[in-house]
Scaffold this motif. Structure first.
Motif, PDB file in Angstrom:
ATOM      1  N   HIS A  36       2.834 -28.822  -3.768  1.00  0.00           N
ATOM      2  CA  HIS A  36       3.824 -28.824  -2.691  1.00  0.00           C
ATOM      3  C   HIS A  36       3.523 -29.951  -1.714  1.00  0.00           C
ATOM      4  CE1 HIS A  36       1.251 -25.581  -0.464  1.00  0.00           C
ATOM      5  NE2 HIS A  36       1.148 -26.673   0.254  1.00  0.00           N
TER       6      HIS A  36
ATOM      7  N   HIS B 218       6.304 -22.033  -2.376  1.00  0.00           N
ATOM      8  CA  HIS B 218       6.982 -23.142  -1.692  1.00  0.00           C
ATOM      9  C   HIS B 218       6.574 -24.476  -2.302  1.00  0.00           C
ATOM     10  CE1 HIS B 218       3.353 -22.675   0.925  1.00  0.00           C
ATOM     11  NE2 HIS B 218       3.408 -23.995   1.020  1.00  0.00           N
TER      12      HIS B 218
ATOM     13  N   HIS C 217       0.773 -33.152   4.524  1.00  0.00           N
ATOM     14  CA  HIS C 217      -0.278 -32.987   3.522  1.00  0.00           C
ATOM     15  C   HIS C 217       0.418 -32.737   2.197  1.00  0.00           C
ATOM     16  CE1 HIS C 217       0.767 -28.726   3.821  1.00  0.00           C
ATOM     17  NE2 HIS C 217       0.036 -28.482   2.753  1.00  0.00           N
TER      18      HIS C 217
ATOM     19  N   GLU D  59      -4.436 -30.344   0.332  1.00  0.00           N
ATOM     20  CA  GLU D  59      -4.844 -28.946   0.182  1.00  0.00           C
ATOM     21  C   GLU D  59      -5.205 -28.768  -1.291  1.00  0.00           C
ATOM     22  OE1 GLU D  59      -1.727 -26.161   1.148  1.00  0.00           O
ATOM     23  OE2 GLU D  59      -2.999 -24.418   0.733  1.00  0.00           O
TER      24      GLU D  59
HETATM   25 FE   LIG Z   1       0.037 -26.392   2.101  1.00  0.00          FE
END
Ligand SMILES: [Fe+2]
Length: 316
Positions: A146, A191, A206, A257
């Motif tokens: 994502h 998401h 990010h 992430e």
């Molecule tokens: Fe995230």
């Protein structure tokens, strides 16, 4: 849903060798190819690449690539973009070759460079060789992960959300209770796009990649600690996608992430929610370094010497 996945990400970088080292030694990606135009392609799965390093010195998103499954959906999206007043530009033959796709268009929404494409180049005949031993990336029909999108003008928050939904077919997943950050999906990943409304110098907040094993994440955490990569948020679990993850700073200054265990959702049952907190536990931010010496220690990876991984020539 017209857009089926977040297919590729172009990152404008100033230090391409440092990025290669970060991507291979820490993240476990593979350098697929170094093209004559300077683009360095990073592989995560059967796709020719998922990430393209564009040596333009900007240290920000160069483009985000939304994949569409077929020509019918592709033409429908183009029509919807025009209806919404978004003028797209067809990709030039050079850009289409550079992206390794069959066809693409590009457009800008509040400074966020977006592309919609069909026909990614896949290399099932050449197995993915991770840059360090990992179980693998969870991609496939869920896409590369994502991405957090920051409108150039925070007031365009609603406009970006509108284009994602009305033109590209994203559906709402959830939102922060105070209205900051809205999350959208286009497949089973809880998401795929996050839209922020805080002022930001960079168009990318990010991006997230998901691993097949929690041990892949734990080892990256140790590596980041040992090699001096700034961990902006320590291990934690998100309330919305249930991802167990941590965040580290890329050589371009924005975050990545690195996670495992995200939940899958089904639109037949999904209920849009809102959250007071983005984490069930963890994701704590470490104290920032106070002196130049502390700063150099927590970011020593950026100044360490690097030996770029040797890329094999592409098969075509
Ligand atoms: Fe995230």
């Amino acid at each position: 849903m017209p857009v089926s996945q977040f297919g590729y990400l172009g990152i404008g970088v100033s230090d391409v060798h440092k990025w290669e080292q970060f991507a291979t030694e820490i993240l476990g990606m593979e350098v697929t190819e170094r093209a004559n135009d300077g683009t360095v392609y990073l592989r995560m799965d059967e796709y020719h690449h998922r990430i393209a390093l564009v040596p333009n010195g900007k240290d920000d998103m160069a483009y985000v690539g939304w994949q569409v499954p077929n020509r019918k959906e592709y033409e429908e999206i183009k029509a919807k973009l025009l209806q919404a007043g978004v003028e797209y530009v067809p990709g030039t033959p050079e850009e289409i070759k550079n992206r390794h796709v069959s066809d693409m268009v590009k457009f800008d929404v509040s400074g966020i460079p977006m592309e919609v494409y069909i026909g990614p180049h896949v290399l099932f005949e050449r197995p993915f060789k991770p840059g360090r031993p990992i179980t693998g990336f969870k991609t496939g029909s869920l896409g590369l992960g994502h991405v957090g999108l920051n409108p150039q003008d925070p007031k365009d928050f609603a406009r970006v959300a509108q284009i994602l939904q009305e033109c590209l077919g994203f559906l709402p997943s959830d939102a922060g209770a105070d209205g900051t950050e809205r999350f959208f999906h286009c497949n089973g990943r809880e998401h795929t796009a996050v839209v922020g409304n805080r002022p930001s110098k960079k168009r990318i907040g990010h991006f997230m990649v998901e691993l097949d094993s929690i041990d892949d994440v734990g080892r990256a955490y140790d590596l980041a600690d040992e090699k001096g990569i700034w961990i902006n948020q320590r291990l934690g679990r998100h309330t919305n996608d249930h991802m167990i993850s941590f965040y580290m700073e890329t050589p371009s200054g924005f975050g990545i992430e690195y996670g495992w265990g995200g939940r899958l959702i089904d639109d037949k049952e999904w209920q849009v929610t809102k959250h007071d907190q983005f984490s069930m536990w963890g994701h704590r931010r470490p104290e920032k370094p106070k002196t130049k010496e502390e700063e150099a220690a927590v970011r020593k990876f950026l100044t360490s010497s690097s030996t770029p991984q040797t890329a094999q020539p592409t098969s075509r």
